[in-house]
Design a protein around this motif. Structure first.
Motif, PDB file in Angstrom:
ATOM      1  N   ASP A 575       3.920  -6.209  26.377  1.00 59.29           N
ATOM      2  CA  ASP A 575       2.947  -6.744  25.434  1.00 59.29           C
ATOM      3  C   ASP A 575       2.049  -5.634  24.890  1.00 59.29           C
ATOM      4  OD1 ASP A 575       1.848  -8.963  24.057  1.00 59.29           O
ATOM      5  OD2 ASP A 575       0.159  -9.007  25.447  1.00 59.29           O
ATOM      6  N   GLY A 578       3.702  -3.747  22.173  1.00 59.66           N
ATOM      7  CA  GLY A 578       4.185  -4.520  21.034  1.00 59.66           C
ATOM      8  C   GLY A 578       5.668  -4.811  21.080  1.00 59.66           C
ATOM      9  N   GLU A 581       7.233  -8.523  20.129  1.00 57.59           N
ATOM     10  CA  GLU A 581       7.180  -9.056  18.772  1.00 57.59           C
ATOM     11  C   GLU A 581       8.567  -9.535  18.340  1.00 57.59           C
ATOM     12  OE1 GLU A 581       5.942  -7.555  14.274  1.00 57.59           O
ATOM     13  OE2 GLU A 581       5.344  -6.391  16.039  1.00 57.59           O
ATOM     14  N   GLY A 582       8.626 -10.761  17.862  1.00 59.05           N
ATOM     15  CA  GLY A 582       9.896 -11.326  17.431  1.00 59.05           C
ATOM     16  C   GLY A 582      10.654 -12.043  18.524  1.00 59.05           C
TER      17      GLY A 582
END
Length: 609
Positions: A575, A578, A581-582
């Motif tokens: 997290d 990043g 993401e998705g």
């Protein structure tokens, strides 16, 4: 245990000469009385400090008492006095292995073989260590050569059977066992019956498996070093006979035996016992209990495979800075445009084996498995997998790259001269894609991706052979997955070679469309055999061997949610970077139950005689 001397004790006045002391030590060793052997060997060492046999017997006694460090020093003393004697080298290697130094153990076995080519124990042990460090082809070749030379080499036969079982080749394993008779040596006979039990269970013959287990028990009381392995067979047999209550009892007994076995168990046996118990408890819906055993297995692996975030980050940063789009496009490159090489990369457990097996079913494709050739080329040209190595690769001129490409392509084409594409599915090759861009401009790349949380759980829950140092701490694992995503994002933007990303979900959502997209990427026509890839009897040497013999399914998608609490450190790292993401928390397929436990296949590690 009594008092144990840490060094040869002083010899009292009027003590018998060295020959008598050594004879007593050898007799006590043969009888299994290691304390008495220790004192007799100590006396022999003091009677003649330069005698290699005395120090060797002293080491055997310490090894018998599971004091590997003290045994190592004694065998080193024997080697110092008789460097060409193979037996101390073998036992020195066993002692180093028991302390987790498997690379030292391999070196010792090679030294033994240098002085005594074909040495039975050294050959079998080296093959076992090669297998445990990911060199399975070399291990297989060494074992088969050993058996050709000496068909009665039980240790080599057992190690080969163990490897076949780990690859799901139970019928071949049974044929190897049936080619010979049960060894007369009780230690080898016990391993023989344990492996026979697993072989017969894999073949769905529980009645014969019970008979093999009874033959093991008839030898005598099970040694503490083998008790967890014996109980695991009893557990698997209970499952095969649909007696869950008995299986639960055996699991509890196995946990207790594992806790009380001390240093008696071989490291790999202890590691696999934890992984086996984890798989069992996962199947029983006890994720916390399962995860504790996975963590225990990794704790045993971690000391021999230390991981440094700073070193890894420096390599990634240098790759991004020095092998950028300008260098890869406008700088010196090899002149070939050979389209033969195909690289399937990604994190382990991201779908690389599945993708390769689908392609390998194509008439114009050869699946070469996980090759080390690209890493070897990087090391030969760059010197090391470091920032300095990246700098060296970036500085190569066209002539050096042409020469390297010629070597690489010659070896690659020799694998399958009649195929238009040859697939290398080594997941970790993602680290070296900058070299691919410079050396193999015509190569195509497929990047397999999967929910990073599922990847993390899957890596943590499998016993990988080879060097996966990032995997032994759950937070390091999350960090390393995020680093891989970051580097692949760079390659996708910077490489002139075409890179296709394939999600594991894609095969489940729409197999035909995904297959069409992959074949178009490789410039290949449709082949209906790719749809039936799971019907091929291919020899898959990865932990995915069972999955790729089934049609594509969604069983592994979203499995991380069952272990969300245990995976918290991994999820936090992902997290923060990043990397999630998705990837939604609610995948299209609900998590599925974990399969019933697989059977571990222990390697036999043999001391010198």
């Amino acid at each position: 245990m009594g008092n144990r001397p840490s060094a040869p004790v002083a010899q009292p006045p009027g003590h018998p000469p060295r020959a008598a002391d050594l004879a007593r030590a050898v007799a006590h060793l043969a009888a299994g009385d290691f304390h008495a052997a220790l004192y007799a060997a100590s006396d022999a060492c003091h009677a003649d400090p330069d005698d290699a046999e005395a120090h060797y017997a002293y080491g055997q006694a310490w090894l018998g008492l599971n004091q590997a460090e003290k045994a190592e020093h004694a065998f080193a003393a024997a080697i110092q006095r008789a460097p060409a004697w193979a037996e101390p080298w073998v036992n020195y290697g066993v002692a180093r292995y028991r302390q987790g130094a498997i690379h030292d153990a391999k070196t010792a076995m090679r030294e033994a073989l240098r002085h005594a080519p074909g040495h039975v124990a050294a050959s079998a042990n080296l093959a076992a260590f090669l297998g445990l460090t990911g060199e399975r082809d070399a291990a297989d070749l060494l074992l088969r050569e050993s058996l050709e030379r000496e068909p009665r080499n039980a240790a080599a036969r057992l190690n080969l059977v163990a490897d076949l079982l780990q690859r799901g080749r139970a019928q071949q394993a049974l044929a190897l066992l049936e080619e010979s008779t049960v060894p007369g040596n009780p230690a080898e006979a016990r391993h023989w019956h344990l492996l026979s039990t697993l072989t017969l269970l894999q073949l769905g013959r529980p009645g014969d498996a019970r008979a093999a287990l009874e033959a093991f028990e008839a030898i005598g009381t099970c040694p503490p070093a083998l008790t967890p392995l014996w109980l695991w067979r009893r557990l698997c047999l209970a499952l095969a006979e649909h007696d869950l209550a008995a299986a639960l009892d055996e699991a509890a007994a196995m946990e207790a035996a594992l806790s009380s076995s001390g240093e008696a168990m071989l490291p790999e046996h202890r590691i696999m016992a934890h992984y086996d118990l984890a798989k069992f408890w996962a199947g029983q819906g006890e994720p916390a209990r399962a995860f504790s055993h996975w963590r225990a297995g990794h704790d045993l692996l971690k000391p021999g495979q230390p991981f440094c975030r700073a070193d890894h980050a420096a390599f990634v940063e240098a790759s991004q800075a020095r092998l950028d789009r300008r260098r890869l496009t406008d700088g010196p490159r090899a002149t070939n445009r050979d389209p033969t090489p195909v690289f399937i990369v990604g994190m382990p457990r991201s779908g690389t084996t599945l993708c390769e097996q689908i392609l390998a079913a194509h008439a114009n494709v050869h699946g070469a498995g996980e090759r080390g050739a690209l890493a070897e080329a990087f090391h030969a040209l760059g010197g090391s997998e470091t920032a300095d190595g990246v700098n060296a690769i970036a500085g190569l001129d066209g002539a050096a790259l042409d020469a390297a490409a010629h070597r690489y392509l010659s070896q690659l084409r020799a694998l399958a001269p009649d195929k238009a594409r040859i697939v290398d599915k080594m997941p970790g090759n993602y680290r070296f894609l900058g070299l691919v861009g410079l050396m193999l401009p015509g190569a195509r790349i497929i990047h397999c991706v999967r929910d990073p949380r599922d990847i993390g759980l899957s890596i943590f829950s499998y016993r990988f052979h080879g060097h996966h140092s990032y995997a032994h701490d759950i937070a390091d694992l999350g960090w390393a997955i995020a680093q891989q995503q970051q580097l692949m994002a760079h390659w996708s933007a910077a490489l002139p070679n075409p890179v296709l990303q394939v999600r594991l979900n894609d095969w489940v959502d729409d197999f035909d469309a995904t297959l069409s997209r992959v074949l178009d990427h490789l410039g290949l026509a449709h082949d209906p055999a790719c749809v039936h890839f799971h019907e091929r009897d291919s020899d898959v040497r990865t932990v995915s061997y069972a999955q790729v013999r089934q049609p594509v399914n969604a069983r592994g998608l979203g499995r991380w949610k069952t272990y969300q609490a245990e995976l918290a450190p991994l999820i936090a790292e992902l997290d923060a970077a990043g990397a999630l993401e998705g990837w939604p928390d609610d995948p299209f397929a609900a998590p599925n139950a974990v399969a019933l436990p697989t059977q571990s296949a222990p390697h036999s590690i043999s001391p010198g005689r």
